[in-house]
Design an enzyme around this catalytic site. Structure first.
Site, PDB file in Angstrom:
ATOM      1  N   LYS A  91     -31.504   2.625  55.603  1.00  0.00           N
ATOM      2  CA  LYS A  91     -30.140   2.679  55.088  1.00  0.00           C
ATOM      3  C   LYS A  91     -30.109   2.243  53.615  1.00  0.00           C
ATOM      4  O   LYS A  91     -29.512   2.918  52.775  1.00  0.00           O
ATOM      5  CB  LYS A  91     -29.213   1.796  55.939  1.00  0.00           C
ATOM      6  N   THR A  92     -30.772   1.128  53.317  1.00  0.00           N
ATOM      7  CA  THR A  92     -30.808   0.675  51.917  1.00  0.00           C
ATOM      8  C   THR A  92     -31.526   1.713  51.055  1.00  0.00           C
ATOM      9  O   THR A  92     -31.078   2.039  49.940  1.00  0.00           O
ATOM     10  CB  THR A  92     -31.554  -0.678  51.801  1.00  0.00           C
ATOM     11  N   ASP A 136     -24.568  -4.373  52.753  1.00  0.00           N
ATOM     12  CA  ASP A 136     -25.297  -4.374  54.015  1.00  0.00           C
ATOM     13  C   ASP A 136     -24.529  -5.230  55.035  1.00  0.00           C
ATOM     14  O   ASP A 136     -23.755  -6.118  54.638  1.00  0.00           O
ATOM     15  CB  ASP A 136     -26.704  -4.955  53.767  1.00  0.00           C
ATOM     16  N   THR A 185     -25.526  -2.085  61.595  1.00  0.00           N
ATOM     17  CA  THR A 185     -26.224  -1.766  62.839  1.00  0.00           C
ATOM     18  C   THR A 185     -25.196  -1.655  63.971  1.00  0.00           C
ATOM     19  O   THR A 185     -25.543  -1.320  65.084  1.00  0.00           O
ATOM     20  CB  THR A 185     -27.233  -2.887  63.187  1.00  0.00           C
ATOM     21  N   ARG A 244     -40.203   1.009  58.265  1.00  0.00           N
ATOM     22  CA  ARG A 244     -40.474  -0.315  57.696  1.00  0.00           C
ATOM     23  C   ARG A 244     -41.628  -0.983  58.442  1.00  0.00           C
ATOM     24  O   ARG A 244     -42.499  -1.618  57.837  1.00  0.00           O
ATOM     25  CB  ARG A 244     -39.217  -1.181  57.762  1.00  0.00           C
TER      26      ARG A 244
END
Ligand code: ADE
Length: 359
Positions: A91-92, A136, A185, A244
């Site tokens: 997302k980032t 975030d 989330t 990640r």
């Protein structure tokens, strides 16, 4: 494009609403980011910078590519974007890619860092036209910050209350047109007035094996690691659908390869390196196996209640539910039933137990 970070992100390896036990060891397969300052910009070198380099999430890319092109043609700010889905899926990264595509800066913060009204006001008044503001964990915004955002998002206006009591007055300040990119989330935890102000609402999905393999091969190329295709697939299988984690596992494989003096890395070296870290061939780690083993040995595979399991493992229930269970549920190794959790036949087989056998 510059990245400006504000506030400190939530500590790793815990659900946002509940602190992780201080004595709990960090997990190699934890999908939450390593906080800045602990490992500065570790992921940054591997992040794709343009949409063309971003692997997977094809529907999301298509939608955003059209929005970016139309926005550029109109020379406007991009509509506000809400990205939701499990942690670690990019997302980032996508917010930074959008900024790069639009040729603007992206300011990064997270809702817990916006405690006081002046935190969010400070960010908003410093925005330049068409810049991105990435928030975030936006579901954790407090009410005051959220209410400051409503007119800011809708009319690029800041409504400030000056003074107190009977002398209090509202002053409006014009803001430059900007884009809020919110990430969460838990899309369901967002209030509807906030959710309704996003023009684009997009879900990030877990990545398939092919995309993960391509992501690992790309990262290996950037890190100058000679990795065989089957080795990349082996990392992909163990990364829990999460780039990640894939990148983190790849670095551990590289460590073992360089200590052992290996040249090209094959699948068997990946298996060996990751077994050393107790990450098995489906990406389960010691915490996952401990949970399944307790259920099988202590409760015949279930049904057993979450709190009972948490007590048996010395974990808190919220951590177990938010951090350990989701991947086991996704793999179909665990099921939630009204009477409690059960280990599925697939979960039993994975741990080497006969399917359906009593403990
Ligand atoms: N690294 C992390 N996520 C990625 C993605 N979606 N595409 C390419 N590289 C990545």
């Amino acid at each position: 494009m510059a990245i400006v970070s504000s506030g400190s992100p939530a500590p790793r390896g815990r659900p946002s609403h509940e602190p992780r036990r201080p004595d709990a060891p960090p997990r190699l397969v934890d999908p939450t980011p390593v906080p800045e300052g602990v490992a500065p910009a570790r992921e940054d070198g591997l992040r794709p910078r343009r949409l063309a380099d971003y692997i997977g999430q094809s529907e999301l890319k298509q939608v955003l590519a059209i929005a970016v092109e139309a926005t550029r043609a109109r020379q406007e700010a991009l509509d506000h974007v809400l990205l939701y889905g499990p942690p670690g899926l990019g997302k980032t990264t996508m917010a930074l890619v959008l900024a790069e595509e639009l040729g603007v800066r992206c300011r990064i913060t997270s809702a817990p860092a916006l405690e006081r009204p002046r935190d969010i006001v400070g960010l908003l008044v410093n925005l330049q036209p068409h810049e991105l503001l990435f928030i975030d964990e936006i579901h954790r915004l407090n009410r005051v910050a959220e209410e400051i955002l409503y007119p800011a998002m809708e009319d690029f206006r800041l409504d400030l209350t000056v003074g107190k009591g009977t002398t209090a007055r509202t002053r409006s300040l014009e803001l430059p047109p900007f884009t809020l990119v919110g990430a969460t989330t838990r899309a369901g935890s967002l209030s509807s007035p906030l959710r309704d102000r996003f023009g684009l609402i997009q879900r990030l999905e877990f990545y398939g094996l092919d995309d993960l393999q391509a992501i690992v091969e790309r990262a290996a190329g950037l890190l100058q690691i000679a990795l065989e295709a089957d080795a990349a697939l082996e990392v992909a299988r163990r990364c829990r659908g999460t780039p990640r984690i894939a990148n983190r596992l790849l670095r551990r494989v590289r460590d073992v390869a360089s200590v052992r003096g290996h040249g090209r890395i094959g699948a068997s070296l990946v298996a060996e390196a990751l077994s050393l870290h107790r990450v098995d061939d489906r990406g389960l780690d010691a915490s996952d196996r401990r949970l399944l083993t307790l259920m099988l040995e202590g409760y015949g595979g279930g049904p057993v209640g979450l709190d009972t399991l948490a007590a048996g493992l010395g974990e808190d229930s919220a951590t177990l539910e938010a951090v350990v269970e989701p991947y086991l549920l996704q793999l179909g190794f665990l099921q939630r039933t009204p009477r409690g959790r059960i280990v599925t036949p697939a979960g039993r087989r994975h741990l080497g137990w006969p399917a359906g056998a009593a403990a």
